[in-house]
Design an enzyme around this catalytic site. Structure first.
Site, PDB file in Angstrom:
ATOM      1  N   LYS A 164       4.529   8.883   8.590  1.00  0.00           N
ATOM      2  CA  LYS A 164       4.295   8.317   9.909  1.00  0.00           C
ATOM      3  C   LYS A 164       5.331   8.784  10.947  1.00  0.00           C
ATOM      4  CE  LYS A 164       1.098   4.967   8.201  1.00  0.00           C
ATOM      5  NZ  LYS A 164       1.081   4.174   6.990  1.00  0.00           N
ATOM      6  N   TYR A 192       0.860  -1.185   0.000  1.00  0.00           N
ATOM      7  CA  TYR A 192       0.000   0.000   0.000  1.00  0.00           C
ATOM      8  C   TYR A 192       0.889   1.225   0.000  1.00  0.00           C
ATOM      9  CZ  TYR A 192      -3.388   3.500   1.620  1.00  0.00           C
ATOM     10  OH  TYR A 192      -4.187   4.623   1.740  1.00  0.00           O
ATOM     11  N   ASP A 224       9.381   2.530  -0.365  1.00  0.00           N
ATOM     12  CA  ASP A 224       8.376   3.170   0.476  1.00  0.00           C
ATOM     13  C   ASP A 224       8.632   2.721   1.913  1.00  0.00           C
ATOM     14  OD1 ASP A 224       6.216   4.030   1.890  1.00  0.00           O
ATOM     15  OD2 ASP A 224       4.709   3.395   0.425  1.00  0.00           O
TER      16      ASP A 224
END
Ligand SMILES: *Cc1c(COP(=O)(O)O)cnc(C)c1O
Length: 435
Positions: free
Chosen positions: A264, A141, A236
């Site tokens: 994050k 994702y 990522d």
């Protein structure tokens, strides 16, 4: 007001009562809890009930809730202004702190989410190579931008198909979707289409289908293929970044991507994403280069202060040792508890991020993840929540431990899990000792 009353009120004004779909508990059933405050590893809901938090805002809160140093930095920054829309020192300081952890990063562009970081990576890869095709992996994702909200279509060429209405097929088909951990599939694709591929984006540990480690040689193959075919490689590390003392998975395994996407933890709970890479490549972004990218709140002073304070506390001696110890305690505790209950469970772990699979072995791809007993998860989730331990309201999400989790708190979670596992085991409770 109770959680239910808040939820009903929320549903009258917010779509589905939430601002991100998974929060609505659709995958596990029941009424989502509304949280009033957090302190360390403990959250307090609208009804005054406390739970131990293993979601940690889906990763950013590596120091737990309301870490005093972080709260102080945020308050001081907000007191100086909540936004300048002009350069400020915090952007420079956070960029320098990120670079100290990630030697592959010489230049950075801050954005406001992980979604924007990967979206910008795609534009840069396409803009620099003059090619249109992107490769991603099923089960990875990268946020919700059009080009990345795609799944594998049918057929040998695996052109992506949209996973949501509203994404033009003409956009989705520019994304080629391959199985994770399958280096041969990547080799085949590059042999056929290599000269048209702008870049590959991959989670170096897949953290959005549980937590799936890379198979030996998989990431190395991607590095080799992209280099040979003039394509770019983006890691990522929105989840994995700052979760290991080395900085990211890239340092741990000694593999240098062209671009790194962060989010994050880098914002410590404020909306921050970042794209970084070598100076020559990054300088192709505006204002130095032709590839356009911008943001009203990018490099926001309060967000930068939050990220910077988080990284400063993280870098103190002992913090990563604590994270590693707590992560290992939870991994071993859950594994032992499941074994005693006669329940097949596999636990994966990268520092303080864990994945749980109701399966005797660790899956390597989305297909294998789907074949595990995810149907047991809702009962596990509610059993744990009822005992005061908040796990993610959806199977196949990673779980997160913070440096604020104490040894005793994790021990209590393991005891709770031992009870819940016994209710889930196929043979029912008390299997051990029976012949
Ligand atoms: C969470 C996540 C994103 C998206 O970040 P947002 O801040 O939610 O937009 C991208 N990539 C990975 C690996 C993620 O886990």
């Amino acid at each position: 007001m109770t959680n239910r009353e808040w939820y009903e009120r929320a549903c009258r004004s917010l779509v589905g009562g939430v601002n991100s779909p998974v929060r609505a508990w659709g995958a596990v059933g029941g009424t989502p809890r509304f949280f009033l405050r957090g302190r360390g590893a403990v959250l307090e809901d609208a009804e005054g009930r406390e739970v131990l938090d293993y979601v940690c805002s889906w990763g950013p809160l590596i120091l737990g809730h309301a870490c005093p140093e972080v709260v102080r930095a945020v308050g001081e920054a907000a007191g100086r202004s909540t936004s300048f829309g002009a350069p400020c020192p915090g952007e420079v300081e956070l960029a320098e702190a990120v670079k100290r952890r990630f030697p592959s990063i010489e230049k950075i562009r801050f954005v406001s989410s992980g979604t924007e970081a990967t979206m910008t990576a795609l534009r840069l890869m396409r803009g620099v190579t003059g090619r249109e095709w992107i490769v991603k992996f099923a089960g990875n994702y990268h946020g919700h931008s059009d080009s990345l909200l795609v799944a594998a279509g049918s057929g040998a060429l695996t052109f992506g198909v949209p996973t949501s209405p509203g994404i033009p097929a003409s956009v989705a088909e520019k994304t080629l979707v391959l199985p994770y951990n399958d280096p041969e599939a990547a080799e085949d694709l590059f042999a056929r289409l290599g000269k048209d591929i702008a870049g590959v984006v991959v989670e170096p540990w897949a953290g959005n289908m549980g937590l799936v480690p890379p198979a030996p040689g998989f990431l190395e193959t991607l590095r080799d293929l992209t280099a040979r075919h003039g394509a770019l490689l983006a890691f990522d590390e929105v989840i994995t970044g700052f979760r290991v003392p080395e900085g990211g998975v890239q340092q741990r395994i000694g593999l240098t991507p062209d671009l790194t996407c962060l989010g994050k933890v880098v914002g410590g709970g404020m909306p921050v994403g970042a794209l970084g890479g070598g100076a020559e490549l990054m300088d192709r972004l505006a204002p130095l280069g032709p590839v356009y990218q911008a943001g009203t709140l990018s490099g926001n002073p309060v967000s930068m202060a939050c990220g910077l304070a988080t990284l400063e506390v993280l870098e103190r001696p002992g913090t990563y040792e604590t994270l590693e110890a707590r992560g290992r305690q939870l991994e071993e505790g859950l594994s032992d508890a499941a074994r005693s209950a006669g329940l097949p469970l596999s636990v994966t772990r990268l520092g303080s991020v864990l994945g749980l699979f109701f399966s005797p072995r660790v899956p390597a791809s989305l297909e294998e993840v789907k074949a595990t007993r995810g149907d047991l998860y809702p009962a596990f989730f509610h059993g744990m929540m009822d005992r005061g331990h908040a796990f993610a309201p959806s199977a196949f999400e990673a779980l997160f431990v913070s440096s604020a989790h104490t040894e005793e708190q994790i021990a209590s979670t393991v005891r709770g899990a031992a009870e819940v596992f016994r209710t889930l085991a196929p043979q029912g409770p008390g299997k051990e000792g029976r012949s």
